[in-house]
Motif scaffolding. Structure first.
Motif, short mmCIF file in Angstrom:
data_model
loop_
_atom_site.label_atom_id
_atom_site.label_comp_id
_atom_site.label_asym_id
_atom_site.label_seq_id
_atom_site.Cartn_x
_atom_site.Cartn_y
_atom_site.Cartn_z
N GLU A 114 47.31 15.97 -23.21
CA GLU A 114 46.28 15.31 -22.14
C GLU A 114 47.42 14.33 -20.31
O GLU A 114 48.10 14.19 -20.50
N GLY A 152 52.12 15.46 -24.40
CA GLY A 152 51.87 16.85 -24.76
C GLY A 152 52.72 16.92 -26.29
O GLY A 152 54.32 16.46 -26.67
N HIS A 175 44.38 19.31 -21.01
CA HIS A 175 43.23 19.46 -21.66
C HIS A 175 42.00 17.81 -21.51
O HIS A 175 40.43 18.49 -21.41
N TYR A 221 48.39 22.09 -26.86
CA TYR A 221 46.77 20.74 -26.10
C TYR A 221 48.35 19.74 -25.12
O TYR A 221 49.11 19.71 -25.58
N GLU A 279 47.14 19.57 -31.11
CA GLU A 279 46.25 18.34 -31.11
C GLU A 279 47.08 16.97 -31.70
O GLU A 279 47.96 17.16 -32.88
#
Length: 235
Positions: free
Chosen positions: A180, A196, A45, A178, A202
């Motif tokens: 990164e 993740g 994301h 989610y 998140e």
């Protein structure tokens, strides 16, 4: 005069309708590299990119670093320490000489091809507490300019082209969850970090992605060793 005007307007409208009808259901052509991922595809994301530090100037040109990467060289450690209690365990690894086997996306594949990509080494990790999943990918390109350009382009194009996740029964990036990612130019190499939570949620206050990223980047020791082999230990 009024009747004539009305007839003229109707004729014009009729012509416009005919033109629109002749167009059919037009759909703009998909731009190269546009997202082709479905709703079940795992994608980061957030993506952040960094340029190559001066430390890696010694390996800016692959002509001076011709020895191919090996799987053992990059993923020789089965565990990477995050903290005293937390570790990342290697559950899958693969080194491809065909970079399209490790990456997807039209523009991305075209770019790495133009950049002379000869290798893509991937390692999949799961944390010792079973909470996190991470993948590290090291890409071998022809020079530092190509590496810098790839990292820069991924800042905007990563949603339309990304690394393929390795498969393992012990860890997986949840579809739609989610995650990164970060890209690091390292001379003529590019390191990609992808992290993740296993549950796809998140990160919260207790999720230290900075430490997890630093741990995953332990695979970059392979590039540091190559710098030393060229410049000597004093560097």
């Amino acid at each position: 005069m009024i009747v004539v005007s009305v007839v003229a307007v109707l004729a014009a409208l009729g012509g416009l309708v005919a033109v629109i009808g002749s167009l059919g259901n037009y759909t703009p052509e998909r731009q190269p590299g546009a997202a082709v991922a479905g709703p079940d595809t795992a994608l980061p994301h957030i993506f952040r990119g960094w340029s190559s530090p001066k430390l890696f100037d010694a390996v800016t040109d692959r002509a001076k670093d011709q020895r191919a990467l090996t799987e053992k060289e990059v993923f020789g450690q089965n565990e990477l320490a995050v903290s005293k209690k937390l570790k990342l365990k290697l559950v899958a690894k693969k080194l491809d000489t065909d970079c399209s086997a490790a990456l997807w996306g039209g523009t991305l594949l075209e770019q790495v091809s133009d950049a002379g990509c000869t290798q893509a080494a991937r390692g999949l990790y799961v944390s010792s507490d079973g909470r996190y999943v991470g993948q590290y990918t090291l890409i071998n390109l022809k020079d530092g300019k190509s590496a810098a350009e790839l990292v820069e382009s991924l800042k905007t194009l990563y949603r339309g082209g990304w690394m393929r996740p390795l498969e393992s029964p012990k860890a997986a990036f949840p579809a739609g969850g989610y995650s990164e990612a970060g890209g690091y130019a390292l001379g003529h190499y590019v390191g990609l970090v992808w992290l993740g939570r296993v549950d796809g949620a998140e990160p919260g206050p207790k999720d230290d992605y900075v430490s997890l990223t630093l741990a995953l980047r332990g695979a970059e020791k392979a590039v540091y060793r190559r710098v030393v082999s060229i410049t000597g230990p004093s560097s």
